[in-house]
Design a protein around this motif. Structure first.
Motif, PDB file in Angstrom:
ATOM      1  N   ASP A   1       0.850  -1.188   0.000  1.00  0.00           N
ATOM      2  CA  ASP A   1       0.000   0.000   0.000  1.00  0.00           C
ATOM      3  C   ASP A   1       0.883   1.233   0.000  1.00  0.00           C
ATOM      4  OD1 ASP A   1      -2.338   1.408  -0.076  1.00  0.00           O
ATOM      5  OD2 ASP A   1      -3.236   0.387   1.637  1.00  0.00           O
ATOM      6  N   VAL A   2       0.292   2.377  -0.242  1.00  0.00           N
ATOM      7  CA  VAL A   2       1.055   3.618  -0.314  1.00  0.00           C
ATOM      8  C   VAL A   2       1.792   3.851   1.002  1.00  0.00           C
ATOM      9  CG1 VAL A   2       0.922   6.099  -0.650  1.00  0.00           C
ATOM     10  CG2 VAL A   2      -0.575   4.587  -1.962  1.00  0.00           C
ATOM     11  N   ALA A   3       3.110   4.117   0.896  1.00  0.00           N
ATOM     12  CA  ALA A   3       3.938   4.353   2.075  1.00  0.00           C
ATOM     13  C   ALA A   3       4.766   5.607   1.841  1.00  0.00           C
ATOM     14  CB  ALA A   3       4.845   3.154   2.345  1.00  0.00           C
ATOM     15  N   PRO A   4       4.994   6.396   2.886  1.00  0.00           N
ATOM     16  CA  PRO A   4       5.786   7.627   2.712  1.00  0.00           C
ATOM     17  C   PRO A   4       7.266   7.317   2.516  1.00  0.00           C
ATOM     18  CG  PRO A   4       5.222   7.319   5.025  1.00  0.00           C
ATOM     19  CD  PRO A   4       4.491   6.250   4.271  1.00  0.00           C
ATOM     20  N   GLY A   5       7.920   8.169   1.709  1.00  0.00           N
ATOM     21  CA  GLY A   5       9.365   8.064   1.521  1.00  0.00           C
ATOM     22  C   GLY A   5       9.818   6.901   0.673  1.00  0.00           C
ATOM     23  N   VAL A   6       8.958   6.363  -0.181  1.00  0.00           N
ATOM     24  CA  VAL A   6       9.318   5.222  -1.022  1.00  0.00           C
ATOM     25  C   VAL A   6       9.411   5.670  -2.466  1.00  0.00           C
ATOM     26  CG1 VAL A   6       8.627   2.942  -1.839  1.00  0.00           C
ATOM     27  CG2 VAL A   6       8.249   3.574   0.544  1.00  0.00           C
ATOM     28  N   ASP A   7      10.535   5.353  -3.117  1.00  0.00           N
ATOM     29  CA  ASP A   7      10.749   5.693  -4.525  1.00  0.00           C
ATOM     30  C   ASP A   7      10.598   4.429  -5.358  1.00  0.00           C
ATOM     31  OD1 ASP A   7      11.497   6.735  -6.963  1.00  0.00           O
ATOM     32  OD2 ASP A   7      13.650   6.598  -6.546  1.00  0.00           O
ATOM     33  N   THR A   8       9.551   4.357  -6.146  1.00  0.00           N
ATOM     34  CA  THR A   8       9.302   3.176  -6.987  1.00  0.00           C
ATOM     35  C   THR A   8       9.688   3.379  -8.444  1.00  0.00           C
ATOM     36  OG1 THR A   8       7.015   3.866  -7.424  1.00  0.00           O
ATOM     37  CG2 THR A   8       7.401   2.479  -5.494  1.00  0.00           C
ATOM     38  N   THR A   9       9.970   4.628  -8.830  1.00  0.00           N
ATOM     39  CA  THR A   9      10.302   4.917 -10.232  1.00  0.00           C
ATOM     40  C   THR A   9      11.801   5.005 -10.488  1.00  0.00           C
ATOM     41  OG1 THR A   9      10.077   7.296  -9.825  1.00  0.00           O
ATOM     42  CG2 THR A   9       8.122   6.112 -10.577  1.00  0.00           C
ATOM     43  N   GLY A  10      12.587   5.132  -9.437  1.00  0.00           N
ATOM     44  CA  GLY A  10      14.030   5.218  -9.606  1.00  0.00           C
ATOM     45  C   GLY A  10      14.553   6.598  -9.917  1.00  0.00           C
ATOM     46  N   ASP A  11      13.714   7.640  -9.767  1.00  0.00           N
ATOM     47  CA  ASP A  11      14.165   9.002 -10.058  1.00  0.00           C
ATOM     48  C   ASP A  11      14.663   9.732  -8.817  1.00  0.00           C
ATOM     49  OD1 ASP A  11      11.797   9.245  -8.731  1.00  0.00           O
ATOM     50  OD2 ASP A  11      10.797  10.485 -10.249  1.00  0.00           O
ATOM     51  N   GLY A  12      14.709   9.059  -7.678  1.00  0.00           N
ATOM     52  CA  GLY A  12      15.198   9.673  -6.458  1.00  0.00           C
ATOM     53  C   GLY A  12      14.163  10.443  -5.681  1.00  0.00           C
ATOM     54  N   LEU A  13      12.929  10.487  -6.132  1.00  0.00           N
ATOM     55  CA  LEU A  13      11.856  11.225  -5.464  1.00  0.00           C
ATOM     56  C   LEU A  13      10.792  10.246  -4.976  1.00  0.00           C
ATOM     57  CD1 LEU A  13      11.404  14.186  -7.977  1.00  0.00           C
ATOM     58  CD2 LEU A  13      12.751  14.174  -5.863  1.00  0.00           C
ATOM     59  N   ALA A  14      10.274  10.505  -3.789  1.00  0.00           N
ATOM     60  CA  ALA A  14       9.214   9.659  -3.247  1.00  0.00           C
ATOM     61  C   ALA A  14       7.943   9.821  -4.066  1.00  0.00           C
ATOM     62  CB  ALA A  14       8.955  10.020  -1.783  1.00  0.00           C
ATOM     63  N   ASP A  15       7.184   8.753  -4.216  1.00  0.00           N
ATOM     64  CA  ASP A  15       5.953   8.788  -4.997  1.00  0.00           C
ATOM     65  C   ASP A  15       4.904   7.931  -4.312  1.00  0.00           C
ATOM     66  OD1 ASP A  15       6.212   5.958  -6.159  1.00  0.00           O
ATOM     67  OD2 ASP A  15       8.070   6.897  -6.850  1.00  0.00           O
ATOM     68  N   ASP A  16       3.742   7.840  -4.937  1.00  0.00           N
ATOM     69  CA  ASP A  16       2.604   7.111  -4.360  1.00  0.00           C
ATOM     70  C   ASP A  16       2.403   5.743  -5.006  1.00  0.00           C
ATOM     71  OD1 ASP A  16       2.108   9.262  -2.720  1.00  0.00           O
ATOM     72  OD2 ASP A  16       0.692  10.195  -4.111  1.00  0.00           O
ATOM     73  N   GLY A  17       3.424   5.174  -5.606  1.00  0.00           N
ATOM     74  CA  GLY A  17       3.282   3.870  -6.242  1.00  0.00           C
ATOM     75  C   GLY A  17       3.105   2.755  -5.227  1.00  0.00           C
ATOM     76  N   SER A  18       2.254   1.796  -5.552  1.00  0.00           N
ATOM     77  CA  SER A  18       2.017   0.650  -4.671  1.00  0.00           C
ATOM     78  C   SER A  18       1.468  -0.498  -5.506  1.00  0.00           C
ATOM     79  CB  SER A  18       1.042   1.005  -3.550  1.00  0.00           C
ATOM     80  OG  SER A  18      -0.239   1.298  -4.086  1.00  0.00           O
ATOM     81  N   LEU A  19       1.563  -1.694  -4.944  1.00  0.00           N
ATOM     82  CA  LEU A  19       1.037  -2.868  -5.643  1.00  0.00           C
ATOM     83  C   LEU A  19      -0.476  -2.809  -5.753  1.00  0.00           C
ATOM     84  CD1 LEU A  19       3.208  -5.664  -3.957  1.00  0.00           C
ATOM     85  CD2 LEU A  19       3.517  -4.689  -6.235  1.00  0.00           C
ATOM     86  N   ARG A  20      -1.135  -2.307  -4.712  1.00  0.00           N
ATOM     87  CA  ARG A  20      -2.602  -2.279  -4.704  1.00  0.00           C
ATOM     88  C   ARG A  20      -3.159  -1.133  -5.517  1.00  0.00           C
ATOM     89  NH1 ARG A  20      -6.805  -0.399  -1.319  1.00  0.00           N
ATOM     90  NH2 ARG A  20      -5.310   0.804  -0.090  1.00  0.00           N
ATOM     91  N   GLY A  21      -2.488   0.011  -5.497  1.00  0.00           N
ATOM     92  CA  GLY A  21      -3.032   1.183  -6.172  1.00  0.00           C
ATOM     93  C   GLY A  21      -2.488   1.434  -7.559  1.00  0.00           C
ATOM     94  N   SER A  22      -1.381   0.797  -7.911  1.00  0.00           N
ATOM     95  CA  SER A  22      -0.764   1.021  -9.225  1.00  0.00           C
ATOM     96  C   SER A  22      -0.641  -0.295  -9.994  1.00  0.00           C
ATOM     97  CB  SER A  22       0.621   1.666  -9.055  1.00  0.00           C
ATOM     98  OG  SER A  22       0.579   2.794  -8.245  1.00  0.00           O
ATOM     99  N   SER A  23      -1.720  -1.045 -10.023  1.00  0.00           N
ATOM    100  CA  SER A  23      -1.675  -2.377 -10.639  1.00  0.00           C
ATOM    101  C   SER A  23      -1.352  -2.310 -12.127  1.00  0.00           C
ATOM    102  CB  SER A  23      -3.009  -3.096 -10.425  1.00  0.00           C
ATOM    103  OG  SER A  23      -4.081  -2.346 -10.980  1.00  0.00           O
ATOM    104  N   GLU A  24      -1.853  -1.289 -12.833  1.00  0.00           N
ATOM    105  CA  GLU A  24      -1.581  -1.171 -14.263  1.00  0.00           C
ATOM    106  C   GLU A  24      -0.090  -0.920 -14.521  1.00  0.00           C
ATOM    107  OE1 GLU A  24      -3.562  -1.567 -16.813  1.00  0.00           O
ATOM    108  OE2 GLU A  24      -5.376  -1.954 -15.647  1.00  0.00           O
ATOM    109  N   VAL A  25       0.506  -0.031 -13.721  1.00  0.00           N
ATOM    110  CA  VAL A  25       1.930   0.273 -13.882  1.00  0.00           C
ATOM    111  C   VAL A  25       2.771  -0.947 -13.521  1.00  0.00           C
ATOM    112  CG1 VAL A  25       3.805   1.776 -13.123  1.00  0.00           C
ATOM    113  CG2 VAL A  25       1.504   2.703 -13.415  1.00  0.00           C
ATOM    114  N   VAL A  26       2.418  -1.623 -12.450  1.00  0.00           N
ATOM    115  CA  VAL A  26       3.162  -2.816 -12.032  1.00  0.00           C
ATOM    116  C   VAL A  26       3.071  -3.902 -13.092  1.00  0.00           C
ATOM    117  CG1 VAL A  26       3.309  -4.626 -10.293  1.00  0.00           C
ATOM    118  CG2 VAL A  26       2.851  -2.282  -9.605  1.00  0.00           C
TER     119      VAL A  26
END
Length: 343
Positions: free
Chosen positions: A210-235
């Motif tokens: 789920d969405v967690a603070p301070g997590v970078d899922t895109t690799g650009d060095g910035l925290a984002d709102d990516g998660s397995l539950r909320g970003s299923s299309e991107v995953v």
């Protein structure tokens, strides 16, 4: 290994008619010579008749050999052919083909059964268990070019926060290069299954459940709102790209990948459920308090504007306290009627 398409082999019916006719002529010649020899009508031509009979017998023995090279293909099927170990080409498309009878079809994954479409056993388990003498099924050497769906077993993987989650995916794929599928890997079905598991594990480790603070899922060095539950299309898109990079050498195209199951592992599911319930309760309480404060403000403004009751600061505070208790309470209020003086 480059795929070679055999496009000049679709004359199976002509081969069947010609060699069947030759075989029938040879059989008819042998029968006719046998009848004439028994009746003694050959006379001085007995030696020639023997030679003709031998020739007809030889033709009978070899005329059927080209018929062994007849192959029938349905739509979206292919045959990878080798001649004495050398790759000679691939037949694609529906039709009746005539090939070298000594060519051998190659499909290293012919007897591999995975949890996917196209590998479903046609015999029910109950029938297979009750039948004692079961027929031996020879696996087909044809390679299917249809779109197939691979549904691997669920995996338990730790997300980026270390929480174990169970996840399953369905991968739609097809063979686009039969030579690579047959010769570049040992078994392209098992290879695809293993690469799907590996790619899934690599991608899931990047995302939290789920969405967690301070997590970078895109690799650009910035925290984002990516998660397995909320970003299923991107995953799913990242899983597809990861698998495609791994199976290019096997001549396989990944059409789509979808998450079919996602949940916390059983050992932490109860705790995470309590956490979600607590978060939902807090959000609900915030909404109730905001609404109650707005209603109290509106009540005080209406009383002041109408001049119905003049309250000092102490009475206003008591009224605000009572209204907040009534509006924010979980149960219906029990009113108490004051029949005496306010003071």
């Amino acid at each position: 290994m480059e795929e070679i398409l055999l496009t000049n082999k679709k004359h199976g019916m002509r081969t069947l008619l010609i060699f069947s006719f030759i075989e029938l002529l040879a059989i008819a010649g042998c029968i006719a010579l046998s009848v004439l020899a028994e009746s003694g009508q050959l006379g001085n031509y007995a030696d020639a008749g023997v030679i003709v009979a031998i020739v007809c017998g030889v033709i009978m023995c070899i005329a059927w050999i080209p018929l062994c090279g007849l192959r029938v293909l349905k739509p979206q099927e292919a045959l990878v052919l080798t001649l004495f170990g050398k790759y000679v080409g691939t037949l694609k498309g529906e039709g009746f083909y005539s090939i070298n009878p000594f060519c051998v079809a190659v499909n290293p994954a012919a007897d591999t059964k995975l949890n996917q479409s196209g590998d479903v056993n046609k015999v029910s388990p109950l029938k297979a268990a009750t039948e004692v003498n079961t027929a031996i099924v020879i696996p087909s050497k044809k390679i299917s070019l249809k779109i197939m769906t691979l549904n691997n077993n669920r995996q338990k993987i730790n997300d980026c926060l270390g929480n174990p989650v169970e996840i399953g995916i369905a991968v739609m794929w097809k063979v686009v290069d039969t030579a690579k599928a047959a010769f570049n890997v040992d078994n392209y079905k098992e290879y695809l299954s293993l690469q799907c598991d590996s790619a899934l594990r690599n991608v899931v480790r990047i995302y939290p459940y789920d969405v967690a603070p301070g997590v970078d899922t895109t690799g650009d060095g910035l925290a984002d709102d990516g998660s397995l539950r909320g970003s299923s299309e991107v995953v799913a898109s990242r899983i597809r790209d990861e698998i495609q990079q791994r199976v290019n050498e096997a001549g396989i195209e990944i059409i789509e990948a979808r998450i079919t199951y996602l949940a916390y592992a059983p050992e932490i599911a109860a705790v995470m459920l309590q956490r979600q319930q607590a978060s939902a309760i807090i959000d609900a309480r915030k909404m109730i308090v905001d609404g109650a404060v707005g209603m109290v403000e509106m009540a005080l403004e209406r009383l002041n504007d109408g001049g119905l009751v003049k309250l000092d600061e102490e009475r206003k505070a008591a009224m605000v306290s009572n209204l907040l208790v009534v509006l924010c309470g979980n149960h219906d209020a029990q009113p108490i009627v004051n029949t005496g003086s306010l003071y």
